[in-house]
Each structure stands twice: as structure tokens, then as C-alpha cells.
Write an enzyme that holds these catalytic residues in place. Sequence first.
Site, PDB file in Angstrom:
ATOM      1  N   GLU A   1      16.196 -50.794  94.757  1.00 13.83           N
ATOM      2  CA  GLU A   1      16.234 -49.487  93.918  1.00 13.83           C
ATOM      3  C   GLU A   1      15.296 -49.810  92.558  1.00 13.83           C
ATOM      4  O   GLU A   1      14.578 -49.086  92.045  1.00 13.83           O
ATOM      5  CB  GLU A   1      17.595 -49.149  93.539  1.00 13.83           C
TER       6      GLU A   1
ATOM      7  N   ARG B   1      17.931 -41.372  95.469  1.00 16.06           N
ATOM      8  CA  ARG B   1      17.073 -42.290  94.529  1.00 16.06           C
ATOM      9  C   ARG B   1      15.655 -42.307  94.909  1.00 16.06           C
ATOM     10  O   ARG B   1      14.942 -43.332  94.809  1.00 16.06           O
ATOM     11  CB  ARG B   1      17.482 -43.877  94.601  1.00 16.06           C
TER      12      ARG B   1
ATOM     13  N   SER C   1      22.189 -51.100  89.484  1.00 17.38           N
ATOM     14  CA  SER C   1      22.157 -51.372  90.941  1.00 17.38           C
ATOM     15  C   SER C   1      21.046 -51.931  91.444  1.00 17.38           C
ATOM     16  O   SER C   1      19.894 -51.162  91.264  1.00 17.38           O
ATOM     17  CB  SER C   1      22.788 -50.186  91.968  1.00 17.38           C
TER      18      SER C   1
HETATM   19  C1  LIG Z   1      23.060 -50.699  82.879  1.00 22.21           C
HETATM   20  C2  LIG Z   1      22.243 -49.860  83.795  1.00 22.21           C
HETATM   21  C3  LIG Z   1      23.208 -48.991  84.566  1.00 22.21           C
HETATM   22  C4  LIG Z   1      22.329 -48.133  85.495  1.00 22.21           C
HETATM   23  N1  LIG Z   1      23.177 -47.161  85.939  1.00 22.21           N
HETATM   24  C5  LIG Z   1      22.500 -46.048  86.833  1.00 22.21           C
HETATM   25  C6  LIG Z   1      23.291 -45.273  87.443  1.00 22.21           C
HETATM   26  O1  LIG Z   1      24.304 -45.035  87.407  1.00 22.21           O
HETATM   27  N2  LIG Z   1      22.223 -44.438  88.183  1.00 22.21           N
HETATM   28  C7  LIG Z   1      21.088 -44.540  88.401  1.00 22.21           C
HETATM   29  O2  LIG Z   1      20.395 -43.685  89.050  1.00 22.21           O
HETATM   30  N3  LIG Z   1      20.197 -45.495  87.744  1.00 22.21           N
HETATM   31  C8  LIG Z   1      20.920 -46.111  87.029  1.00 22.21           C
HETATM   32  N4  LIG Z   1      20.190 -47.482  86.331  1.00 22.21           N
HETATM   33  C9  LIG Z   1      18.813 -47.458  86.691  1.00 22.21           C
HETATM   34  C10 LIG Z   1      17.980 -46.896  85.630  1.00 22.21           C
HETATM   35  O3  LIG Z   1      18.641 -46.827  84.555  1.00 22.21           O
HETATM   36  C11 LIG Z   1      17.422 -45.698  86.130  1.00 22.21           C
HETATM   37  O4  LIG Z   1      16.798 -46.010  87.252  1.00 22.21           O
HETATM   38  C12 LIG Z   1      16.622 -44.903  84.982  1.00 22.21           C
HETATM   39  O5  LIG Z   1      16.374 -43.521  85.450  1.00 22.21           O
HETATM   40  C13 LIG Z   1      15.281 -45.500  84.772  1.00 22.21           C
HETATM   41  O6  LIG Z   1      14.533 -44.827  83.738  1.00 22.21           O
HETATM   42  P1  LIG Z   1      13.526 -45.709  82.695  1.00 22.21           P
HETATM   43  O7  LIG Z   1      12.885 -44.713  81.756  1.00 22.21           O
HETATM   44  O8  LIG Z   1      13.915 -46.835  82.126  1.00 22.21           O
HETATM   45  O9  LIG Z   1      12.441 -46.082  83.715  1.00 22.21           O
HETATM   46  P2  LIG Z   1      11.770 -47.460  83.988  1.00 22.21           P
HETATM   47  O10 LIG Z   1      12.712 -48.450  84.488  1.00 22.21           O
HETATM   48  O11 LIG Z   1      10.870 -47.824  82.681  1.00 22.21           O
HETATM   49  O12 LIG Z   1      10.621 -47.201  85.074  1.00 22.21           O
HETATM   50  C14 LIG Z   1      11.072 -46.913  86.518  1.00 22.21           C
HETATM   51  C15 LIG Z   1       9.904 -46.093  87.335  1.00 22.21           C
HETATM   52  O13 LIG Z   1       9.905 -45.071  86.920  1.00 22.21           O
HETATM   53  C16 LIG Z   1       8.696 -44.810  86.582  1.00 22.21           C
HETATM   54  N5  LIG Z   1       8.463 -43.783  85.607  1.00 22.21           N
HETATM   55  C17 LIG Z   1       9.169 -43.913  84.334  1.00 22.21           C
HETATM   56  N6  LIG Z   1       8.857 -42.922  83.310  1.00 22.21           N
HETATM   57  C18 LIG Z   1       7.767 -42.054  84.169  1.00 22.21           C
HETATM   58  C19 LIG Z   1       7.066 -40.640  84.162  1.00 22.21           C
HETATM   59  N7  LIG Z   1       7.423 -40.197  82.772  1.00 22.21           N
HETATM   60  N8  LIG Z   1       6.494 -40.317  84.986  1.00 22.21           N
HETATM   61  C20 LIG Z   1       6.174 -40.879  86.361  1.00 22.21           C
HETATM   62  N9  LIG Z   1       7.044 -42.032  86.453  1.00 22.21           N
HETATM   63  C21 LIG Z   1       7.758 -42.511  85.784  1.00 22.21           C
HETATM   64  C22 LIG Z   1       7.950 -46.053  86.353  1.00 22.21           C
HETATM   65  O14 LIG Z   1       6.679 -46.074  86.668  1.00 22.21           O
HETATM   66  C23 LIG Z   1       8.560 -46.974  87.012  1.00 22.21           C
HETATM   67  O15 LIG Z   1       7.869 -47.090  88.448  1.00 22.21           O
HETATM   68  C24 LIG Z   1      20.987 -48.344  85.493  1.00 22.21           C
HETATM   69  C25 LIG Z   1      20.199 -49.198  84.686  1.00 22.21           C
HETATM   70  C26 LIG Z   1      20.911 -49.876  84.006  1.00 22.21           C
HETATM   71  C27 LIG Z   1      20.381 -51.317  83.111  1.00 22.21           C
END
Ligand SMILES: Cc1cc2nc3c(=O)[nH]c(=O)nc-3n(C[C@H](O)[C@H](O)[C@H](O)COP(=O)(O)OP(=O)(O)OC[C@H]3O[C@@H](n4cnc5c(N)ncnc54)[C@H](O)[C@@H]3O)c2cc1C
Length: 327
Positions: free
Chosen positions: A323, A177, A228
Site C-alpha cells: 500500500e 486503495r 498499513s
Molecule cells: C499512523 C498512520 C495511519 C494510517 N491509517 C490509514 C488508514 O486508516 N487508512 C488509509 O487509507 N491510509 C492510512 N494511512 C496511510 C496514509 O496516511 C494515507 O495513504 C494518506 O492518504 C496519504 O496522504 P499523504 O498526503 O501523506 O500522501 P503521501 O504519502 O505524501 O503520498 C502518497 C502518494 O500520493 C501521491 N500524491 C500525494 N498528493 C497528491 C496529489 N495532490 N495529486 C496526485 N498525487 C498525490 C504521491 O505522489 C504518492 O505517490 C496511515 C498512515 C499512517 C502513518
Amino acid sequence: METDTKTIRKELQKIFEKKVIFNHPLSEITTLGIGGSAQYFISAHNEGDILNAIRFAKEHSLPFYLIGSASNIVANDKGVRGVVMQHSITTLEINNETKICRVGAGYSLLPLIHILNKQGLSGMEKMAGIPGTVGGAIYGCAGAYGQEIKDCLIKIKIFDGKKVRPLTRDQCKFGYRTSIFKQRKNWIILEADFQLINADPKSLKKTSRDIMKLRAKKYPPDLKCPGSFFKNIVIDAIRPAALKKQFLSKVDLQKINHGKLASGYLLEQVGAKGQKSGDIAVAEYHGNLIYNAGNGKSKDVKKLANLLKKKVQKKFGITLEEEVQYL
Ligand SMILES: Cc1cc2nc3c(=O)[nH]c(=O)nc-3n(C[C@H](O)[C@H](O)[C@H](O)COP(=O)(O)OP(=O)(O)OC[C@H]3O[C@@H](n4cnc5c(N)ncnc54)[C@H](O)[C@@H]3O)c2cc1C
């Protein structure tokens, strides 16, 4: 001299037209459903938008933040001053000969997986159901059911604050992560290349479907949460050795899986399940699942998270690491 808000708004509207929203409520975007307003919210649909937004923030000395789908974010109740840019580049090219998929970092993971499954391209099918964008997944090295975004990644294109350049998978410094992007907060992932392999579309679709069914039990569709909350514990990363030994003497060793101990287990041991602060609660069925039961506030998320961290620290001697990302 500082430019006044009215002039900033005018300039932003001229550059971004409908792609800019003023005082946009982040509670409408975050999967946790909380957060005040983003002063200047920009949806960046191409590299030009991204570079313009960064340049604009710099020129006007405004704080700048990047989000994907905001599925891993706890946004401040007081809102965010400055520019919040949502990465919305959704280009997609799939080369059927080389099996390389080049995708914009703003592309959502699930629709991408559906397309790859349909075309019989394997490598991401087990991540079906992780919300968020490709960029967000790379940032946090997202993964599930034994597959991580890094597994089939070959290279990416980034903007490092000065120029657009490629980065190899090794240069991304992936770990559990984590990635280099957690240290280089100003680097922006623009697009990514994945090497996939041939597989039967029917079986890929079934794998994704079965996993999504399992996931729906932990994360019902209407649950407002960021996934998580805390990272699991990587046993080999516990330092010094004396602390590791002490820690291992306090936990059920059977719970260690692939060198990791679920933080949900530790949280359960300190009575986290069902705990509340305001409308923010820990799920009754999972110690590492913090959700918004209605009108939750970020101050309650932090209060509850800090309380749980203290309890785990006191009982097990180690500090849980979030996380989720605070905005
Ligand atoms: C119901 C649910 C289930 C989930 N299950 C999992 C799972 O099974 N496994 C898991 O690993 N995660 C899980 N997650 C967490 C989340 O979905 C992941 O971390 C996901 O990858 C975040 O992507 P996002 O586009 O929403 O990023 P955001 O939440 O918008 O951003 C997260 C971080 O990433 C950075 N970021 C986003 N895009 C970029 C980019 N293009 N360049 C540089 N930095 C960037 C942002 O600045 C921020 O710091 C879950 C979340 C939810 C709500």
C-alpha cells in the site's frame, strides 16, 4: 548542455524564494522517519508554484516527484535527485447552502474534518486520524471505519501535464486503495469538491473522537510508520479461479470481512510479528504494521517486506501488494 547545480540553485531561489530548500532530509518529513535528502525540495502553495516547478524540472531534465504529507512513503536512503514538490495548497471554501466543500489538495485531512464536524457537515468524520492530505487520500482512495474519501467526492481539478481540467468522480476510477492516479503518475490533484450532508455537530465530534481513541491503540502518536504496509486481499480479485479455490482452502474463512481478507492475518500465519531487519520491525501486536524502531533504513524496509512477501507467497500462493509508495 546541462545547467550546473550552482546555476540551477540560483534560478530556483529566484522563482521560489523561501519555498525551496536544497538537500532537505526526507527523514524529517516521512512519518516513517527515513530517507536521504531531496536535492531540490519545493513547497508549492498555489497552482502557479506547481506549474513553475513542473516546467522548471522539464526544462532542466530533472526528475520530478510529488508528495503530500509523506505519510504513506518509503523514501530511499540515498536521497532523491531532482525536484521533490510538496503539495501545500490549503485553500478552503464551504458553501453552507449547497453543503459543498471545495478544498485545496494540500489541506490536511484531520483539520478539515474538525472544521466540517464543527459546522455539522457529515461525510468524512470516520476518517479522523488518517494522516495526510486530501490529495494523498484521493490518490490512494484512503479510508477507515467504513468511510472512504471517494464516498462524498463529486469532482476534482487536476493538472494532467498539459492543462488544468476537471475530472468527475467516475473518471477517478476508484477501487480498494487505488485510483487512476496510480497509473497516471504525472497527474496532479489540485483541489477537490465534496458533497456533505447535515448532521449534529456534537455527534460528529464524538464519532471522530471515539475513532481516534481506537486508532491510538494501533498507532501510538510517537510510532514512526507509514500506516498499513500491505493492501488487504480482495477475494474476488484473485485470478485464476483455481488459485482462488486453493487460497480459500488454506485460510480461515471466518476472517473474510466484506469480501476482503486482512493481510495482517496472512502475515501472522507466516510468523511476521516481531520480525526485524536492522532497526525496521514488524509490530508484535500487528503483522501488517512495519515501523522504524530508531535508525531504520529504506534498504531494511525493502529487505523485510520482500522476505514477508516470499513467505506469504510460499504458504498461500499469492503475492502481497504494497500500500506504501516507494520514493
Ligand atoms: C499512523 C498512520 C495511519 C494510517 N491509517 C490509514 C488508514 O486508516 N487508512 C488509509 O487509507 N491510509 C492510512 N494511512 C496511510 C496514509 O496516511 C494515507 O495513504 C494518506 O492518504 C496519504 O496522504 P499523504 O498526503 O501523506 O500522501 P503521501 O504519502 O505524501 O503520498 C502518497 C502518494 O500520493 C501521491 N500524491 C500525494 N498528493 C497528491 C496529489 N495532490 N495529486 C496526485 N498525487 C498525490 C504521491 O505522489 C504518492 O505517490 C496511515 C498512515 C499512517 C502513518
